[in-house]
Write a protein that holds these residues in place. Structure first.
Motif, PDB file in Angstrom:
ATOM      1  N   GLY A   1      57.154  90.782  25.724  1.00  0.00           N
ATOM      2  CA  GLY A   1      56.298  90.161  26.723  1.00  0.00           C
ATOM      3  C   GLY A   1      54.950  90.366  26.569  1.00  0.00           C
TER       4      GLY A   1
ATOM      5  N   VAL B   1      54.312  87.116  30.917  1.00  0.00           N
ATOM      6  CA  VAL B   1      54.824  87.704  32.254  1.00  0.00           C
ATOM      7  C   VAL B   1      53.614  87.952  33.028  1.00  0.00           C
TER       8      VAL B   1
ATOM      9  N   HIS C   1      57.255  83.705  33.150  1.00  0.00           N
ATOM     10  CA  HIS C   1      57.991  84.363  34.296  1.00  0.00           C
ATOM     11  C   HIS C   1      56.863  84.176  35.782  1.00  0.00           C
TER      12      HIS C   1
ATOM     13  N   ARG D   1      61.444  94.220  32.368  1.00  0.00           N
ATOM     14  CA  ARG D   1      60.185  94.287  31.744  1.00  0.00           C
ATOM     15  C   ARG D   1      59.488  95.726  31.544  1.00  0.00           C
TER      16      ARG D   1
END
Length: 234
Positions: A58, A84, A103, A221
């Motif tokens: 991410g 993200v 995201h 995450r």
């Protein structure tokens, strides 16, 4: 200890935490995808992670993410790249060229910009609706829970180059994350009734992902627990 050994040790510890949390929740660890958040860490770390079996990474800033993805791709590593962080509309087209999953979709204008960017790049982009449970900070990214379905309708009905994957949240700072993660699970269940494929629940970071797993998180995450403290950007 070499950097590779350090990352391998940290990864093993995080994977053990995930497995333990899944066991306690009566879930299969295979249901939970670890997204290693590599922001501010060098591409060499990402290449080591790929060699250690990481499949998903991410990032939260453009163009850092674009540069790193290109460098890692040139090394031959194959990864899924998750964006993200909060995303400005004017950067959506660029991010749509290299990210596999976004995201942080929290407004219709951003969804439409990502759709145009994905169309221009000749690809379909998986997106998550970011939900904000922090009523004390109106500046935080995310859509209020009551507005999730309306945004989902825009993505599904108006954005043919986007695939609605599910929902994401960041727990409010300084608060017990459990109520937010429990509420996100309810929102996810409601969304799946109208979009059966939108099963992703992205929730939980280094300090709280066990709680998120207890409440159905499919993606966690994790940055610091794998990579250590972030380098200071110059």
């Amino acid at each position: 200890m070499s950097r590779r050994d350090e990352l391998a040790q940290n990864l093993a510890a995080v994977r053990e935490r995930i497995a333990r949390a899944c066991e306690q929740a009566g879930r299969d660890p295979g249901e939970v995808t670890l997204v290693v958040v590599t922001k501010t860490h060098p591409a060499s770390d990402v290449e080591l992670l790929a060699d250690l079996g990481v499949t998903d990474v991410g990032e939260n800033r453009h163009p850092e993410a674009a540069d790193k993805q290109a460098e890692v791709a040139a090394s031959g590593a194959s990864l899924r790249w998750h964006f993200v962080g909060g995303l400005q509309t004017n950067k959506a087209g660029a991010v749509a060229r290299y990210a596999d999953v976004i995201h942080s979709v929290d407004r219709a204008k951003l969804a439409r910009s990502l759709d145009r960017g994905a169309e221009a790049a000749g690809r379909t982009l998986r997106v998550l609706v970011q939900v904000d449970f922090d009523t004390t900070d109106p500046g935080r990214a995310g859509v209020p829970p009551a507005d999730v379905q309306a945004l989902a309708d825009v993505i599904v009905g108006e954005c043919p180059h986007l695939e609605l994957g599910g929902v994401m949240t960041v727990a409010p700072l300084g608060q017990d994350p459990e109520p937010s993660f429990a509420h996100l699970r309810e929102i996810s269940a409601d969304l799946v009734r109208t979009v059966p494929s939108a099963t992703t629940i992205s929730a939980g970071m280094s300090e709280d992902f066990e709680v998120a797993i207890r409440h159905g998180a499919t993606h966690v995450r994790v940055g610091r627990s794998v990579l250590g403290q972030r380098p200071v950007l110059q």
